[in-house]
Design an enzyme around this catalytic site. Structure first.
Site, short mmCIF file in Angstrom:
data_model
loop_
_atom_site.label_atom_id
_atom_site.label_comp_id
_atom_site.label_asym_id
_atom_site.label_seq_id
_atom_site.Cartn_x
_atom_site.Cartn_y
_atom_site.Cartn_z
N CYS A 172 0.81 -1.23 0.00
CA CYS A 172 0.00 0.00 0.00
C CYS A 172 0.84 1.27 0.00
CB CYS A 172 -0.94 0.01 1.19
SG CYS A 172 -1.97 -1.45 1.26
N HIS A 199 -3.20 6.99 3.27
CA HIS A 199 -3.65 5.71 2.74
C HIS A 199 -5.00 5.38 3.40
CE1 HIS A 199 -3.99 1.68 1.51
NE2 HIS A 199 -3.66 1.15 2.67
N ASN A 211 -10.18 -0.11 0.97
CA ASN A 211 -8.72 -0.05 0.83
C ASN A 211 -8.35 -0.53 -0.57
OD1 ASN A 211 -5.97 -0.49 0.93
ND2 ASN A 211 -5.99 -1.48 2.92
C1 LIG Z 1 -9.55 -5.79 10.57
C2 LIG Z 1 -10.08 -4.81 11.60
C3 LIG Z 1 -11.14 -3.92 10.98
C4 LIG Z 1 -10.71 -5.59 12.74
O1 LIG Z 1 -11.19 -4.69 13.71
P1 LIG Z 1 -10.95 -4.99 15.25
O2 LIG Z 1 -11.64 -3.94 16.00
O3 LIG Z 1 -9.48 -5.14 15.45
O4 LIG Z 1 -11.71 -6.33 15.43
P2 LIG Z 1 -11.17 -7.61 16.17
O5 LIG Z 1 -10.00 -8.16 15.43
O6 LIG Z 1 -11.02 -7.23 17.62
O7 LIG Z 1 -12.35 -8.57 15.98
C5 LIG Z 1 -13.42 -8.55 16.87
C6 LIG Z 1 -14.37 -9.65 16.49
O8 LIG Z 1 -15.01 -9.31 15.26
C7 LIG Z 1 -14.97 -10.43 14.41
N1 LIG Z 1 -14.97 -9.98 13.00
C8 LIG Z 1 -13.90 -9.83 12.18
N2 LIG Z 1 -14.34 -9.42 10.99
C9 LIG Z 1 -15.68 -9.30 11.07
C10 LIG Z 1 -16.67 -8.90 10.17
N3 LIG Z 1 -16.39 -8.55 8.91
N4 LIG Z 1 -17.93 -8.87 10.59
C11 LIG Z 1 -18.27 -9.23 11.86
N5 LIG Z 1 -17.37 -9.62 12.75
C12 LIG Z 1 -16.08 -9.65 12.35
C13 LIG Z 1 -13.71 -11.15 14.77
O9 LIG Z 1 -13.80 -12.50 14.37
C14 LIG Z 1 -13.71 -11.01 16.26
O10 LIG Z 1 -14.55 -11.96 16.80
P3 LIG Z 1 -14.12 -12.82 18.10
O11 LIG Z 1 -13.89 -11.79 19.15
O12 LIG Z 1 -15.28 -13.69 18.29
O13 LIG Z 1 -12.86 -13.51 17.67
C15 LIG Z 1 -8.94 -3.94 12.15
O14 LIG Z 1 -8.10 -4.72 12.96
C16 LIG Z 1 -8.13 -3.29 11.07
O15 LIG Z 1 -8.61 -2.49 10.33
N6 LIG Z 1 -6.82 -3.60 11.01
C17 LIG Z 1 -5.95 -3.03 10.02
C18 LIG Z 1 -6.16 -3.71 8.72
C19 LIG Z 1 -5.55 -2.97 7.57
O16 LIG Z 1 -5.55 -1.78 7.52
N7 LIG Z 1 -5.02 -3.74 6.62
C20 LIG Z 1 -4.49 -3.23 5.43
C21 LIG Z 1 -3.15 -2.65 5.63
S1 LIG Z 1 -2.60 -1.79 4.23
#
Ligand SMILES: CC(C)(COP(=O)(O)OP(=O)(O)OC[C@H]1O[C@@H](n2cnc3c(N)ncnc32)[C@H](O)[C@@H]1OP(=O)(O)O)[C@@H](O)C(=O)NCCC(=O)NCCS
Length: 312
Positions: free
Chosen positions: A117, A240, A270
């Site tokens: 990215c 980004h 993204n």
């Molecule tokens: C991926 C992201 C949105 C997840 O958000 P989060 O607040 O960290 O969520 P968590 O990882 O704590 O997940 C919480 C729960 O939601 C669940 N969950 C994950 N994706 C889900 C979705 N699409 N819908 C519903 N629930 C979801 C998980 O399984 C987890 O459940 P559990 O507690 O039973 O295991 C976040 O971590 C993020 O944006 N990270 C950066 C990713 C990124 O930018 N990547 C590209 C880089 S260039």
């Protein structure tokens, strides 16, 4: 070490976004998720999908949009740098295909960059350095992705995040201090598979999130320090577009108000290397360009991160 900034003239910016849309409701039919979860955790409402289009075709359309905006003489373009992790094929490079699709038959150096990215910011720094040599008349720097082809639509942790798009910029060498451009780009090799694509995207979202906030904060401060500029002298930060909450965390930790960050991720999600140039093109669409200073900041798999300050 004495930092000798490159001087570049930003000529134009362009974008292309495929028509097909994937809404949060569409994803509810594929995995156990819901609109409320996606919007509250990421800010994303829709993303666009390239159905029968290649990355090179989208990138060429973004380039043409930049060319048409200023009615640019394409015979001047002799450098094409394409940032992508979803190139058409291993070789020839996607940049070569773009050269052919633009119908450029004169001598052009063209190649791809993979810095995930952060690829577009990497590409800008490389282009600026090459332009400074005086060997090239104009560079086309593009970021383009067809991420929906490498998204695992059975994995709710990742499939809600990514979309397809392309963005492009045209740059020329410049010779006046007024056109100083500042860059910071870095990488930290990650052997823990935090964010990888072998066939499909795999990611430890929480670890990426933590990395992203620190990396963006550091990259913003570093480029401002190198440019000896205060944030108040920057007209717009173009980050980004990965997750609105990441940007809110950066806003909070740096004290830079959210209004200073241009956001469009609700519409596109993204789009990896396309995200920053797509947003720059929308800045061009929405504003009269009159010497504004913009600060670009990105992070991505690798890990990679980087920033730039450009004068428009
Ligand atoms: C991926 C992201 C949105 C997840 O958000 P989060 O607040 O960290 O969520 P968590 O990882 O704590 O997940 C919480 C729960 O939601 C669940 N969950 C994950 N994706 C889900 C979705 N699409 N819908 C519903 N629930 C979801 C998980 O399984 C987890 O459940 P559990 O507690 O039973 O295991 C976040 O971590 C993020 O944006 N990270 C950066 C990713 C990124 O930018 N990547 C590209 C880089 S260039």
């Amino acid at each position: 070490m004495n930092y000798n900034p490159s001087k570049i003239k930003v000529i134009s910016a362009g974008k292309y976004v495929p028509e097909t849309i994937i809404t949060n409701e569409d994803l509810e039919k594929l995995v156990e998720t819901n609109d409320e979860w996606i919007v509250s955790r990421t800010g994303i409402k829709r993303r666009h999908r390239a159905v029968d289009e290649l990355t090179s075709e989208m990138a060429t359309k973004a380039a043409k949009n930049a060319i048409e905006r200023v009615n640019y003489d394409v015979s001047k373009i002799d450098l094409i740098i394409m940032a992508t992790i979803t190139g058409d094929q291993m070789t020839p490079s996607t940049a070569n295909f773009i050269q052919a699709q633009l119908g450029l038959t004169h001598h052009v150096m063209s190649f791809d960059i993979n810095a995930a990215c952060t690829g577009f910011v990497y590409g800008l720094e490389v282009a600026a350095s090459l332009l400074q040599t005086g060997r090239f008349r104009a560079a086309l720097v593009i970021g383009g992705e067809t991420l929906t082809k490498i998204v695992d639509y059975t994995d709710r942790n990742t499939c809600v995040l990514f979309g397809d798009a392309a963005g492009a910029m045209i740059l020329e060498p410049a010779f006046h201090e007024h056109h100083n451009a500042y860059f910071f780009n870095a990488a930290r090799g990650d052997t823990n598979s935090t964010l990888t694509v072998v066939n499909k995207i795999k990611m430890d979202g929480k670890k990426v999130y933590q990395f992203a906030v620190d990396a963006m904060e550091q990259a913003i401060h570093k480029v401002l320090d190198d440019a000896k500029l205060d944030i108040s002298e920057i007209d717009m930060i173009i980050p980004h577009q990965a997750n609105e909450r990441i940007i809110q965390s950066v806003s909070k930790s740096t004290g830079i108000p959210m209004e200073k960050f241009m956001l469009n991720l609700a519409e596109y999600g993204n789009t990896s290397a396309a995200s920053i140039p797509l947003t720059i093109a929308e800045y061009f669409d929405q504003n009269e360009i009159k010497g504004q200073k913009i600060l670009l900041v990105g992070f991505g798999g690798g890990f990679t991160w980087g920033s730039a300050i450009l004068q428009l």
